[in-house]
Motif scaffolding. Structure first.
Motif, PDB file in Angstrom:
ATOM      1  N   VAL A 233      -0.516   0.923   8.474  1.00  0.00           N
ATOM      2  CA  VAL A 233      -2.022   0.660   9.039  1.00  0.00           C
ATOM      3  C   VAL A 233      -1.816  -0.133   9.937  1.00  0.00           C
ATOM      4  O   VAL A 233      -2.145  -0.440  11.010  1.00  0.00           O
ATOM      5  CB  VAL A 233      -3.000   0.621   8.003  1.00  0.00           C
ATOM      6  N   GLN A 234      -1.180  -1.354   9.331  1.00  0.00           N
ATOM      7  CA  GLN A 234      -0.982  -2.575  10.281  1.00  0.00           C
ATOM      8  C   GLN A 234      -0.224  -2.283  11.463  1.00  0.00           C
ATOM      9  O   GLN A 234      -0.563  -2.767  12.452  1.00  0.00           O
ATOM     10  CB  GLN A 234      -0.352  -3.802   9.579  1.00  0.00           C
ATOM     11  N   TYR A 235       1.119  -1.856  11.345  1.00  0.00           N
ATOM     12  CA  TYR A 235       2.157  -1.506  12.322  1.00  0.00           C
ATOM     13  C   TYR A 235       1.408  -0.512  13.284  1.00  0.00           C
ATOM     14  O   TYR A 235       1.526  -0.642  14.646  1.00  0.00           O
ATOM     15  CB  TYR A 235       3.288  -0.661  11.522  1.00  0.00           C
ATOM     16  N   SER A 236       0.300   0.176  13.130  1.00  0.00           N
ATOM     17  CA  SER A 236      -0.277   1.241  13.952  1.00  0.00           C
ATOM     18  C   SER A 236      -1.157   0.190  15.008  1.00  0.00           C
ATOM     19  O   SER A 236      -1.641   0.836  15.966  1.00  0.00           O
ATOM     20  CB  SER A 236      -1.329   2.353  13.190  1.00  0.00           C
ATOM     21  N   PHE A 237      -1.396  -0.930  14.665  1.00  0.00           N
ATOM     22  CA  PHE A 237      -2.226  -1.776  15.509  1.00  0.00           C
ATOM     23  C   PHE A 237      -1.417  -2.526  16.472  1.00  0.00           C
ATOM     24  O   PHE A 237      -1.716  -3.549  17.211  1.00  0.00           O
ATOM     25  CB  PHE A 237      -3.061  -2.700  14.782  1.00  0.00           C
ATOM     26  N   GLY A 238      -0.058  -2.257  16.650  1.00  0.00           N
ATOM     27  CA  GLY A 238       1.140  -2.787  17.209  1.00  0.00           C
ATOM     28  C   GLY A 238       0.739  -3.284  18.693  1.00  0.00           C
ATOM     29  O   GLY A 238       1.057  -4.101  19.441  1.00  0.00           O
ATOM     30  N   LYS A 239      -0.099  -1.949  19.109  1.00  0.00           N
ATOM     31  CA  LYS A 239      -0.255  -2.069  20.804  1.00  0.00           C
ATOM     32  C   LYS A 239      -1.868  -2.364  20.812  1.00  0.00           C
ATOM     33  O   LYS A 239      -2.265  -2.033  22.057  1.00  0.00           O
ATOM     34  CB  LYS A 239       0.329  -0.647  21.511  1.00  0.00           C
ATOM     35  N   PHE A 240      -2.400  -2.907  19.969  1.00  0.00           N
ATOM     36  CA  PHE A 240      -3.821  -3.266  20.123  1.00  0.00           C
ATOM     37  C   PHE A 240      -3.788  -4.815  19.844  1.00  0.00           C
ATOM     38  O   PHE A 240      -4.292  -5.128  18.622  1.00  0.00           O
ATOM     39  CB  PHE A 240      -4.947  -2.484  19.658  1.00  0.00           C
ATOM     40  N   PRO A 241      -3.380  -5.755  20.512  1.00  0.00           N
ATOM     41  CA  PRO A 241      -3.291  -7.099  20.051  1.00  0.00           C
ATOM     42  C   PRO A 241      -4.470  -7.796  19.546  1.00  0.00           C
ATOM     43  O   PRO A 241      -4.547  -8.973  19.165  1.00  0.00           O
ATOM     44  CB  PRO A 241      -2.526  -7.870  21.267  1.00  0.00           C
ATOM     45  N   ARG A 242      -5.725  -7.402  20.054  1.00  0.00           N
ATOM     46  CA  ARG A 242      -6.890  -8.085  19.583  1.00  0.00           C
ATOM     47  C   ARG A 242      -7.473  -7.859  18.187  1.00  0.00           C
ATOM     48  O   ARG A 242      -8.298  -8.464  17.828  1.00  0.00           O
ATOM     49  CB  ARG A 242      -8.198  -7.507  20.725  1.00  0.00           C
ATOM     50  N   GLN A 243      -6.742  -7.168  17.565  1.00  0.00           N
ATOM     51  CA  GLN A 243      -7.130  -6.818  15.988  1.00  0.00           C
ATOM     52  C   GLN A 243      -5.803  -6.467  15.260  1.00  0.00           C
ATOM     53  O   GLN A 243      -5.062  -5.527  15.468  1.00  0.00           O
ATOM     54  CB  GLN A 243      -7.898  -5.586  15.894  1.00  0.00           C
ATOM     55  N   LEU A 244      -5.639  -7.236  14.266  1.00  0.00           N
ATOM     56  CA  LEU A 244      -4.920  -6.773  13.320  1.00  0.00           C
ATOM     57  C   LEU A 244      -4.979  -6.750  11.482  1.00  0.00           C
ATOM     58  O   LEU A 244      -5.486  -7.831  11.163  1.00  0.00           O
ATOM     59  CB  LEU A 244      -3.747  -7.789  13.366  1.00  0.00           C
ATOM     60  N   PRO A 245      -5.114  -5.728  10.988  1.00  0.00           N
ATOM     61  CA  PRO A 245      -5.400  -5.630   9.560  1.00  0.00           C
ATOM     62  C   PRO A 245      -4.566  -6.693   8.788  1.00  0.00           C
ATOM     63  O   PRO A 245      -3.721  -6.837   9.195  1.00  0.00           O
ATOM     64  CB  PRO A 245      -5.110  -4.258   9.119  1.00  0.00           C
ATOM     65  N   SER A 246      -5.056  -7.148   7.713  1.00  0.00           N
ATOM     66  CA  SER A 246      -4.461  -8.354   6.947  1.00  0.00           C
ATOM     67  C   SER A 246      -4.587  -7.861   5.450  1.00  0.00           C
ATOM     68  O   SER A 246      -5.604  -7.725   5.102  1.00  0.00           O
ATOM     69  CB  SER A 246      -5.211  -9.484   7.337  1.00  0.00           C
ATOM     70  N   GLN A 247      -3.350  -8.075   4.905  1.00  0.00           N
ATOM     71  CA  GLN A 247      -3.330  -7.737   3.328  1.00  0.00           C
ATOM     72  C   GLN A 247      -3.312  -9.027   2.730  1.00  0.00           C
ATOM     73  O   GLN A 247      -2.762 -10.145   3.137  1.00  0.00           O
ATOM     74  CB  GLN A 247      -1.823  -7.328   2.912  1.00  0.00           C
ATOM     75  N   GLU A 248      -4.499  -9.275   1.908  1.00  0.00           N
ATOM     76  CA  GLU A 248      -4.717 -10.392   1.266  1.00  0.00           C
ATOM     77  C   GLU A 248      -5.173 -10.469  -0.251  1.00  0.00           C
ATOM     78  O   GLU A 248      -5.566  -9.486  -0.591  1.00  0.00           O
ATOM     79  CB  GLU A 248      -5.765 -11.339   2.168  1.00  0.00           C
ATOM     80  N   ARG A 249      -4.935 -11.580  -0.973  1.00  0.00           N
ATOM     81  CA  ARG A 249      -5.317 -11.505  -2.281  1.00  0.00           C
ATOM     82  C   ARG A 249      -4.708 -10.004  -3.159  1.00  0.00           C
ATOM     83  O   ARG A 249      -5.387  -9.592  -4.058  1.00  0.00           O
ATOM     84  CB  ARG A 249      -6.646 -11.622  -2.512  1.00  0.00           C
ATOM     85  N   THR A 250      -3.627  -9.954  -2.690  1.00  0.00           N
ATOM     86  CA  THR A 250      -2.822  -8.595  -3.337  1.00  0.00           C
ATOM     87  C   THR A 250      -2.119  -8.970  -4.699  1.00  0.00           C
ATOM     88  O   THR A 250      -1.466  -9.662  -4.558  1.00  0.00           O
ATOM     89  CB  THR A 250      -2.117  -7.906  -2.016  1.00  0.00           C
ATOM     90  N   THR A 251      -2.491  -8.596  -5.659  1.00  0.00           N
ATOM     91  CA  THR A 251      -1.979  -8.850  -7.033  1.00  0.00           C
ATOM     92  C   THR A 251      -1.429  -7.723  -7.559  1.00  0.00           C
ATOM     93  O   THR A 251      -1.401  -7.754  -9.060  1.00  0.00           O
ATOM     94  CB  THR A 251      -2.821  -9.528  -7.944  1.00  0.00           C
ATOM     95  N   MET A 252      -0.734  -6.686  -6.989  1.00  0.00           N
ATOM     96  CA  MET A 252      -0.201  -5.370  -7.406  1.00  0.00           C
ATOM     97  C   MET A 252       1.013  -5.923  -8.239  1.00  0.00           C
ATOM     98  O   MET A 252       1.948  -6.500  -7.637  1.00  0.00           O
ATOM     99  CB  MET A 252       0.086  -4.657  -6.552  1.00  0.00           C
ATOM    100  N   LEU A 253       1.340  -5.686  -9.439  1.00  0.00           N
ATOM    101  CA  LEU A 253       2.364  -5.872 -10.293  1.00  0.00           C
ATOM    102  C   LEU A 253       3.532  -4.678 -10.207  1.00  0.00           C
ATOM    103  O   LEU A 253       4.769  -4.949 -10.553  1.00  0.00           O
ATOM    104  CB  LEU A 253       1.988  -6.116 -11.846  1.00  0.00           C
ATOM    105  N   ARG A 254       3.003  -3.508  -9.699  1.00  0.00           N
ATOM    106  CA  ARG A 254       3.785  -2.400  -9.609  1.00  0.00           C
ATOM    107  C   ARG A 254       3.549  -1.531  -8.347  1.00  0.00           C
ATOM    108  O   ARG A 254       2.758  -1.985  -7.820  1.00  0.00           O
ATOM    109  CB  ARG A 254       3.622  -1.499 -10.806  1.00  0.00           C
ATOM    110  N   LYS A 255       4.312  -0.504  -8.108  1.00  0.00           N
ATOM    111  CA  LYS A 255       3.878   0.120  -7.044  1.00  0.00           C
ATOM    112  C   LYS A 255       2.887   1.172  -7.271  1.00  0.00           C
ATOM    113  O   LYS A 255       2.922   2.135  -8.612  1.00  0.00           O
ATOM    114  CB  LYS A 255       5.274   0.903  -6.507  1.00  0.00           C
ATOM    115  N   PHE A 256       2.003   1.648  -6.588  1.00  0.00           N
ATOM    116  CA  PHE A 256       0.923   2.297  -6.824  1.00  0.00           C
ATOM    117  C   PHE A 256       1.020   3.735  -5.798  1.00  0.00           C
ATOM    118  O   PHE A 256       0.787   3.748  -4.662  1.00  0.00           O
ATOM    119  CB  PHE A 256      -0.367   2.000  -6.621  1.00  0.00           C
TER     120      PHE A 256
END
Length: 262
Positions: A233-256
């Protein structure tokens, strides 16, 4: 010379693959996946969020396709959902919040909801039915008034930070009465923009973030884990520099994986 302890990354490779993936214990027939979708469109002192209905419809179809029963609300209240008994027989939950926002949090009709409140309602102390289960938080809102782009030289090549290595947690830290666990864990969070910046929305097609997110989940949920989908999802905004989604406060201990073994 004395041998050094096993390198954390080496130790991770020694673990069986199944231990690095969140388990799904119950079959689809008896599993009760629930998702919360809160969308604010009308405000007392702010303009209407035109196009938000498109986001609601798209997210509902996506979540239902992923096997979740979706609770849709028009106000920012999550306490009742945290107490749902169906969480005990679920393997995960989605918490989707769509509203106007500021740096301090999400706009309610007349007040501001701190993002901290979401984590407090669903942490391992207040929502034990979801202990050890993935809690996916999706937040579509502005986080300030700044545009998320900046002009730089073509030669700019900032160094990427190196993530710190995880420390191994000693085993056996429990007594006869209780077992100590993290207060907050197993959250995977994706904001629609970085702190202090705006998120963009069309009054006709809905929010850019929700559009991109739905597309990436539909294309990759069958074979990618959650954080890899977030990265796409973040990569898909590569050509739209005015917005970039951000992963924050992620506490995943495993892969989901939403469809493990698919």
């Amino acid at each position: 010379p004395k041998k050094s302890p096993l390198h954390p990354r080496t130790a991770e490779r020694c673990l069986p693959p199944s231990s690095q993936i969140y388990p799904i214990h119950l079959p689809r027939e008896t599993r009760t996946r629930r998702a919360l979708l809160i969308c604010n469109i009308e405000f007392e002192h702010l303009s209407r969020r035109d196009g938000a209905e498109v986001d609601v419809e798209g997210m509902m179809k996506l979540l239902e396709g992923l096997g979740y029963v979706v609770d849709v609300h028009r106000n920012l209240t999550s306490q009742d959902f945290a107490n749902h008994k169906e969480h005990w027989t679920s393997d995960s939950t989605f918490l989707v919040f769509m509203s106007r926002g500021v740096r301090a949090g999400l706009c309610e009709t007349t007040d501001i909801l701190s993002v901290d409140t979401i984590y407090e309602k669903f942490n391992n102390k207040c929502c034990q039915a979801l202990l050890g289960k993935p809690k996916v938080v999706i937040i579509q809102s502005c986080r300030g008034g700044k545009v998320g782009s900046v002009m730089v030289s073509d030669s700019a090549d900032p160094a990427m930070p190196t993530p710190g290595l995880a420390h191994a947690i000693p085993a056996g830290l429990e007594d006869d009465a209780i077992c100590e666990v993290h207060l907050e864990s197993d959250f995977g969070t994706l904001h629609s923009s970085t702190p202090d910046t705006v998120s963009w929305r069309s009054s006709v097609t809905g929010s850019l973030f929700i559009q991109h997110l739905i597309e990436q989940f539909r294309n990759h949920a069958c074979n990618s884990d959650l954080q890899e989908i977030f990265r796409k999802v973040q990569y898909s905004f590569g050509k739209f520099p005015r917005q970039l989604p951000s992963q924050e406060r992620t506490t995943m201990l495993r892969k989901f994986y939403l469809f493990p073994g698919h």
